[in-house]
Motif scaffolding. Structure first.
Motif, mmCIF file in Angstrom:
data_model
loop_
_atom_site.group_PDB
_atom_site.id
_atom_site.type_symbol
_atom_site.label_atom_id
_atom_site.label_comp_id
_atom_site.label_asym_id
_atom_site.label_seq_id
_atom_site.Cartn_x
_atom_site.Cartn_y
_atom_site.Cartn_z
ATOM 1 N N SER A 68 0.836 -1.205 0.000
ATOM 2 C CA SER A 68 0.000 0.000 0.000
ATOM 3 C C SER A 68 0.871 1.256 0.000
ATOM 4 O O SER A 68 0.535 2.255 -0.637
ATOM 5 C CB SER A 68 -0.954 -0.011 1.194
ATOM 6 O OG SER A 68 -0.239 0.063 2.400
ATOM 7 N N SER A 69 2.007 1.219 0.691
ATOM 8 C CA SER A 69 2.916 2.363 0.694
ATOM 9 C C SER A 69 3.490 2.603 -0.699
ATOM 10 O O SER A 69 3.536 3.746 -1.173
ATOM 11 C CB SER A 69 4.042 2.114 1.695
ATOM 12 O OG SER A 69 4.981 3.156 1.659
ATOM 13 N N VAL A 70 3.906 1.558 -1.356
ATOM 14 C CA VAL A 70 4.451 1.676 -2.711
ATOM 15 C C VAL A 70 3.368 2.180 -3.661
ATOM 16 O O VAL A 70 3.634 3.028 -4.531
ATOM 17 C CB VAL A 70 5.027 0.320 -3.192
ATOM 18 C CG1 VAL A 70 5.323 0.331 -4.676
ATOM 19 C CG2 VAL A 70 6.288 -0.011 -2.408
ATOM 20 N N LEU A 71 2.150 1.698 -3.504
ATOM 21 C CA LEU A 71 1.053 2.145 -4.352
ATOM 22 C C LEU A 71 0.792 3.641 -4.178
ATOM 23 O O LEU A 71 0.570 4.361 -5.155
ATOM 24 C CB LEU A 71 -0.208 1.336 -4.040
ATOM 25 C CG LEU A 71 -1.399 1.562 -4.963
ATOM 26 C CD1 LEU A 71 -1.042 1.239 -6.406
ATOM 27 C CD2 LEU A 71 -2.578 0.730 -4.510
ATOM 28 N N ARG A 72 0.831 4.116 -2.928
ATOM 29 C CA ARG A 72 0.646 5.553 -2.689
ATOM 30 C C ARG A 72 1.743 6.368 -3.369
ATOM 31 O O ARG A 72 1.471 7.393 -3.987
ATOM 32 C CB ARG A 72 0.629 5.842 -1.184
ATOM 33 C CG ARG A 72 -0.753 5.676 -0.586
ATOM 34 C CD ARG A 72 -0.786 6.116 0.867
ATOM 35 N NE ARG A 72 -0.628 4.896 1.647
ATOM 36 C CZ ARG A 72 0.211 4.713 2.639
ATOM 37 N NH1 ARG A 72 0.992 5.684 3.033
ATOM 38 N NH2 ARG A 72 0.301 3.566 3.267
ATOM 39 N N TRP A 73 2.981 5.911 -3.269
ATOM 40 C CA TRP A 73 4.084 6.601 -3.923
ATOM 41 C C TRP A 73 3.910 6.576 -5.437
ATOM 42 O O TRP A 73 4.153 7.582 -6.118
ATOM 43 C CB TRP A 73 5.423 5.955 -3.556
ATOM 44 C CG TRP A 73 6.014 6.507 -2.305
ATOM 45 C CD1 TRP A 73 5.929 5.985 -1.057
ATOM 46 C CD2 TRP A 73 6.772 7.706 -2.184
ATOM 47 N NE1 TRP A 73 6.587 6.782 -0.163
ATOM 48 C CE2 TRP A 73 7.121 7.855 -0.822
ATOM 49 C CE3 TRP A 73 7.190 8.668 -3.082
ATOM 50 C CZ2 TRP A 73 7.866 8.917 -0.355
ATOM 51 C CZ3 TRP A 73 7.935 9.741 -2.611
ATOM 52 C CH2 TRP A 73 8.261 9.855 -1.260
ATOM 53 N N LEU A 74 3.499 5.462 -5.956
ATOM 54 C CA LEU A 74 3.323 5.320 -7.405
ATOM 55 C C LEU A 74 2.250 6.267 -7.923
ATOM 56 O O LEU A 74 2.453 6.954 -8.928
ATOM 57 C CB LEU A 74 2.965 3.870 -7.745
ATOM 58 C CG LEU A 74 2.794 3.533 -9.226
ATOM 59 C CD1 LEU A 74 4.107 3.739 -9.965
ATOM 60 C CD2 LEU A 74 2.318 2.111 -9.385
ATOM 61 N N VAL A 75 1.124 6.322 -7.229
ATOM 62 C CA VAL A 75 0.041 7.223 -7.632
ATOM 63 C C VAL A 75 0.514 8.667 -7.567
ATOM 64 O O VAL A 75 0.260 9.469 -8.474
ATOM 65 C CB VAL A 75 -1.217 6.985 -6.763
ATOM 66 C CG1 VAL A 75 -2.243 8.087 -6.968
ATOM 67 C CG2 VAL A 75 -1.823 5.633 -7.075
ATOM 68 N N GLY A 76 1.225 9.019 -6.506
ATOM 69 C CA GLY A 76 1.748 10.381 -6.379
ATOM 70 C C GLY A 76 2.722 10.736 -7.484
ATOM 71 O O GLY A 76 2.665 11.828 -8.071
#
Length: 96
Positions: A68-76
């Motif tokens: 979920s942390s990586v996904l947040r970074w990716l979306v950002g």
């Protein structure tokens, strides 16, 4: 190593308790030779199925948190990249 069935047959055919005790002691000795960590006094906690399952669940939870942390970074980062591209397109169109 003697199979369990062979050990059972030896115990069943043993004439007295002393012979049975010796057979059991020999079986334990063979087991300790095969798995030295069982008799190692330094090894206090052998992993059980429960320990392994708890570790697996803990690791799955950590992996999910990282995902979920990586996904947040990716979306950002994708949003930032899109903003930069749109700004560049807007600047090019405005220059013409």
């Amino acid at each position: 190593m003697t199979s369990v069935v062979e050990l059972y047959e030896q115990l069943a055919s043993a004439p007295d308790d002393k012979t049975r005790a010796r057979l059991i002691a020999e079986a334990f000795e063979r087991m300790e030779e095969r798995y030295p960590e069982v008799k190692d006094p330094e090894v206090k906690d052998l992993a059980t199925q429960t320990h392994l399952r708890e570790t697996e669940l803990r690791l799955q939870k950590e992996i999910e948190q990282l995902r979920s942390s990586v996904l947040r970074w990716l979306v950002g980062l994708l949003a930032g990249q899109t903003a930069v591209i749109l700004a560049a397109i807007f600047a090019i169109v405005r220059m013409q």
